[in-house]
Write an enzyme that holds these catalytic residues in place. Structure first.
Site, mmCIF file in Angstrom:
data_model
loop_
_atom_site.group_PDB
_atom_site.id
_atom_site.type_symbol
_atom_site.label_atom_id
_atom_site.label_comp_id
_atom_site.label_asym_id
_atom_site.label_seq_id
_atom_site.Cartn_x
_atom_site.Cartn_y
_atom_site.Cartn_z
ATOM 1 N N HIS A 1 75.354 11.749 82.322
ATOM 2 C CA HIS A 1 74.810 10.385 82.410
ATOM 3 C C HIS A 1 74.146 10.002 81.088
ATOM 4 O O HIS A 1 73.001 9.571 81.030
ATOM 5 C CB HIS A 1 73.808 10.300 83.574
ATOM 6 N N ASP A 34 70.685 9.937 89.652
ATOM 7 C CA ASP A 34 69.736 9.302 88.726
ATOM 8 C C ASP A 34 68.314 9.493 89.240
ATOM 9 O O ASP A 34 68.003 9.093 90.366
ATOM 10 C CB ASP A 34 70.026 7.804 88.596
ATOM 11 N N HIS A 65 73.596 7.156 94.907
ATOM 12 C CA HIS A 65 72.898 5.890 95.119
ATOM 13 C C HIS A 65 73.874 4.739 94.927
ATOM 14 O O HIS A 65 75.024 4.946 94.516
ATOM 15 C CB HIS A 65 71.676 5.767 94.207
ATOM 16 N N HIS A 115 73.965 1.993 92.958
ATOM 17 C CA HIS A 115 74.185 1.239 91.727
ATOM 18 C C HIS A 115 75.681 1.216 91.414
ATOM 19 O O HIS A 115 76.395 2.192 91.668
ATOM 20 C CB HIS A 115 73.409 1.857 90.560
ATOM 21 N N ASP A 146 77.557 1.552 88.847
ATOM 22 C CA ASP A 146 78.232 2.563 88.022
ATOM 23 C C ASP A 146 78.515 3.851 88.784
ATOM 24 O O ASP A 146 79.244 4.716 88.294
ATOM 25 C CB ASP A 146 77.426 2.852 86.752
ATOM 26 N N HIS A 147 77.980 3.973 89.999
ATOM 27 C CA HIS A 147 78.210 5.172 90.806
ATOM 28 C C HIS A 147 79.111 4.925 92.014
ATOM 29 O O HIS A 147 79.500 5.880 92.683
ATOM 30 C CB HIS A 147 76.869 5.751 91.277
ATOM 31 N N HIS A 193 64.246 7.261 91.845
ATOM 32 C CA HIS A 193 64.926 6.276 90.993
ATOM 33 C C HIS A 193 64.404 4.903 91.414
ATOM 34 O O HIS A 193 63.543 4.806 92.295
ATOM 35 C CB HIS A 193 66.439 6.405 91.180
#
Length: 304
Positions: A271, A213, A60, A62, A64-65, A144
């Site tokens: 995670h 996530d 996805h 976001h 942090d990914h 998510h």
């Protein structure tokens, strides 16, 4: 198949846990699953060359990914990756815009194709997004607060070659063995011999599943069914269940419930929220539900 955890934290990195990323060495390739900030530094620590990465699977969008992608791509260009070595990046709709942003970020030269594969999966069915003679990559949309794709990679394992049976049929060891093992028929002294005559029963290969996530959901169970390894997010402990629910994440015990329901062999929790400095309780919560549970940490490597 070798799994190396490059980053195992959640939204914020810590001294001990980097942003999410997993490297998979398999089938003569190196693949990445997610690419959080600092991933290329983590690759250097485990002596994996970014130049050998041909596929990246993003769960996805976001930060942090995905925020490791700009630096990783620019470094590939700086080190001379050429037009014969395309980089394929798979992920949800919106990934093409991420590429545009990366290519407008600063001054650099890229001489290799960066090919984006946007996946539009509704969550109703599992999609095959890549397949060759050795493996299949599948995905499904899970739950998510933005679109998240969970992935599985499944090894195509050939049936066992029955050497003695082949010799009995008059086949001499050599190239014909390989042809039969690969599913082709051959002719010996005017007689056709089919591959199924010298092959054992079908065999299941290893299957690795990565959640990205998500909250617990039926889609995740379907994708992970009978997996060899399920890598599932476990951002929270049970005492923070409300936070998990509100932020569309899973607790350790919920991840264990998915593993149990899906009948997987091994569950690996990742995670992990930086609010937890001691993960023993988190692991214990999962172990109470699913016995074969491990907790990932940065640079942990597992042979499958």
């Amino acid at each position: 198949m070798e799994i190396t955890f490059l980053g195992t934290s959640s939204a914020v990195p810590s001294k001990y846990r980097n942003h999410p990323s997993i490297a998979l060495k398999a089938f003569g390739e190196i693949m990445l699953f997610d690419c959080g900030e600092g991933t290329q530094r983590q690759l250097a620590n485990v002596k994996i060359s970014p130049m050998k990465i041909d596929k990246i699977f993003i769960t996805h969008l976001h930060g942090d990914h995905i925020l490791g992608l700009p630096g990783l791509i620019q470094s590939m260009g700086f080190r001379g990756r050429d037009s014969q070595n395309p980089l394929h990046i798979y992920g949800p709709v919106g990934l093409e815009k991420v590429k545009e942003s990366i290519f407008n970020m600063g001054h650099f030269t890229i001489d290799f194709p960066v090919i984006i594969h946007e996946i539009n999966n509704s969550g109703e069915e599992i999609s095959i997004i890549f397949e060759n003679d050795d493996y299949i990559v599948e995905c499904i949309k899970t739950h998510h607060n933005v679109i998240n794709l969970s992935y599985s990679i499944y090894e195509k394992k050939k049936p066992r070659f029955l050497r003695e049976k082949a010799i009995e049929l008059g086949i001499k060891p050599g190239p014909d063995f390989g042809k039969l093992h690969n599913g082709h028929s051959i002719e010996i002294d005017g007689k056709m011999i089919k591959s199924e005559e010298v092959l054992g029963p079908p065999r299941s290969g290893s299957k690795i599943v990565y959640s990205g996530d998500t909250i617990p959901c039926e889609e995740m169970i379907r994708l992970a069914k009978n997996a060899t390894v399920l890598i599932h997010e476990a951002t929270y402990k049970n005492l923070d269940f409300d936070k998990a629910l509100n932020n569309f994440h899973s607790t350790a015990s919920q991840s264990a419930g998915i593993a149990k329901e899906a009948n997987v062999d091994l569950l690996i929790l990742t995670h992990i929220s930086t609010r937890y400095t001691n993960i023993d309780d988190l692991k214990e919560e999962a172990l109470n539900i699913f016995e074969n549970t491990k907790v990932a940490y940065d640079f942990r490597t597992l042979e499958i």
